[in-house]
Design an enzyme around this catalytic site. Structure first.
Site, PDB file in Angstrom:
ATOM      1  N   TYR A   1      47.707  45.662  36.925  1.00 30.02           N
ATOM      2  CA  TYR A   1      47.715  44.235  37.260  1.00 30.02           C
ATOM      3  C   TYR A   1      49.139  43.887  37.686  1.00 30.02           C
ATOM      4  CZ  TYR A   1      46.249  39.336  36.426  1.00 30.02           C
ATOM      5  OH  TYR A   1      45.893  38.012  36.538  1.00 30.02           O
TER       6      TYR A   1
ATOM      7  N   THR B   1      44.094  33.672  34.704  1.00 30.07           N
ATOM      8  CA  THR B   1      43.346  32.419  34.744  1.00 30.07           C
ATOM      9  C   THR B   1      42.613  32.206  33.423  1.00 30.07           C
ATOM     10  OG1 THR B   1      43.094  32.684  37.119  1.00 30.07           O
ATOM     11  CG2 THR B   1      41.546  31.189  36.035  1.00 30.07           C
TER      12      THR B   1
ATOM     13  N   LYS C   1      45.477  45.814  41.264  1.00 32.25           N
ATOM     14  CA  LYS C   1      45.302  44.440  41.731  1.00 32.25           C
ATOM     15  C   LYS C   1      46.676  44.004  42.215  1.00 32.25           C
ATOM     16  CE  LYS C   1      44.190  39.912  39.525  1.00 32.25           C
ATOM     17  NZ  LYS C   1      45.413  39.204  39.851  1.00 32.25           N
TER      18      LYS C   1
END
Lengths: 297, 297
Positions: free
Chosen positions: A132, A44, A160
């Site tokens: 990630y 993001t 994550k």
């Protein structure tokens, strides 16, 4: 890497220069809400679109603003292993508590290649890493076996995980938990998926919406931690109109609109990524206008 | 952007510095074979892993070696639109005949975003562009509608389509041909797929194997152009053991082995991408040793 990790956008100008003031304005409410970490320069936060000096500047600006009150989890992904090492070293030097490392790829990577990449970045930087797993952007998918191999490396502390099928969650969590050390943190992204993931034992919510609406997300995490699944699900259901926009237009593009409408900052994502077209912006506006203002914080 | 386009690897050292001598050694046989173009800095040439100065150095080295005898088609893809524009300007200044532009992405892109990206690069650079549709690496898939929109832009001259199902080829080609201007060139990559693609009317073969074995590929193209489908298919079938390796281990990793075994250059792809493990290297060696030497040129 437990609790709520809030992922703000990184406002930048057309030349890719980070707008430090706007970034700090975005961070202020996250600190005020006492989110458990800030996911700086995540997907993001458009990290792959920003140069190394600009990423360093973003870290410095964030460290200044946050002043140690909230740990910084900093995206350190790069196509090249040597570049990812340098970015992780920069993040550590800039005061990051941990690095978020995606398997950024162009040439599709093998599991062994990804393993060696993580080993090199963890080993050379000394920065604790969160794996990630973001197949939507990297198109690499971590197998449970690879997560287990990585979790055994010194310095690889968390993962994550991407959102998925709520029905498959409990089995997935049990399987992973059995493969990793007890202090290895399992968390999830995918905002509309997060409540069920936490209720299934997920220890972290890596959240896009918390980067602009931190308080309602903190309320959800508090409800989960208090064992109040009903309240967590009620809040989540109240946010469903937003999740619908995220799924339809991408959470990244929608949060740019929310940030502008809330007067925090008007920014454009890095081209070729664009703001939503006008019709979609109006849809976002209508959803926000129709929501209980108590949620929009 | 018609005929055989040969895509060599770009040898570089561990710091991402292009090894100019080794690159020129790779180019020499391509010029001698009079391939119809050289696909410099393609996916096989690891372009996204190389910095702008190194990509410029590769173009200069290639232009020096080729000395105008074969047109250079140069990969100019980048995550950011402004960077792709600069790379296309560099390529044009360096003497490239055309640029090969992939929809490199991290944040998944919309069709409109990709359209504007191409429009900006073509318009700002003045370099003729070949659309590089490579979903395996970019994860963006060009629809026929988008190719038609792009083909109508000034400066967008060709498309490099990915391999696919041979059965679907004739219909795909007819559909695309009806959508694009008559002088817009339709070509394909995917070496094991190329003969059928050319027989179905494909005007270009963007070839990995031709970057190291150009002559057999020129023979195939000559057979297709002479209307001798039987001979083209016979040669293609003789190369099937190689195609099997390409499909199993990726053409990029296999051509690094072929380049070393043929004594052209011993190089490592940019980390995290790695050479094949020893067992796979031995498989490549066995296939090469078992092939008719007349094909290996």
């Amino acid at each position: 890497m437990r609790g709520l990790s809030a992922f703000p956008i990184t406002p930048s100008d057309a030349d890719g220069v980070v707008r430090v003031d706007a970034l700090q304005r975005l961070l202020r409410p996250l600190v005020d809400a006492r989110v458990h970490s800030i996911g700086l320069l995540g997907s993001t936060g458009s990290y792959p679109y920003l140069s190394r000096p600009e990423r360093r500047r973003a870290i410095e600006a964030a460290a200044d603003e946050v002043a140690g009150r909230v740990p910084l989890l900093v995206g350190v992904g790069a196509l090249r292993t040597d570049e990812a090492i340098r970015l992780a070293q920069d993040a550590r030097a800039g005061g990051a508590a941990a690095g978020l490392l995606a398997a950024v790829s162009y040439t599709p990577l093998t599991e062994d290649e990804v393993f060696e990449h993580y080993k090199a970045v963890a080993g050379e930087s000394g920065l604790p890493l969160c794996i990630y797993d973001n197949p939507t952007t990297t198109h690499f998918r971590f197998s449970p076996e690879l997560i287990a191999r990585l979790a055994a490396l010194p310095g690889v502390a968390a993962v994550k995980l991407p959102g998925g099928e709520p029905q498959a969650l409990a089995a997935q969590m049990a399987d992973l938990r059995a493969r990793v050390p007890a202090d290895f943190a399992l968390g999830h992204s995918g905002d509309w998926f997060a409540v069920e993931a936490m209720l299934a034992g997920g220890e972290a919510w890596y959240s896009v919406v918390a980067g602009i609406l931190p308080q309602v997300c903190m309320d959800i995490v508090a409800a989960v931690r208090a064992g109040n699944a009903t309240e967590a699900r009620r809040l989540n259901a109240a946010l469903e109109p937003l999740w619908g926009l995220f799924r339809e237009f991408s959470s990244l593009r929608v949060v740019y609109e929310i940030a502008e409408r809330r007067g925090v900052c008007a920014a454009e994502p890095p081209l070729p990524v664009r703001r939503l077209p006008e019709a979609a912006r109006q849809r976002v506006a209508a959803v926000l206008d129709g929501m209980d203002p108590a949620l929009l914080r």
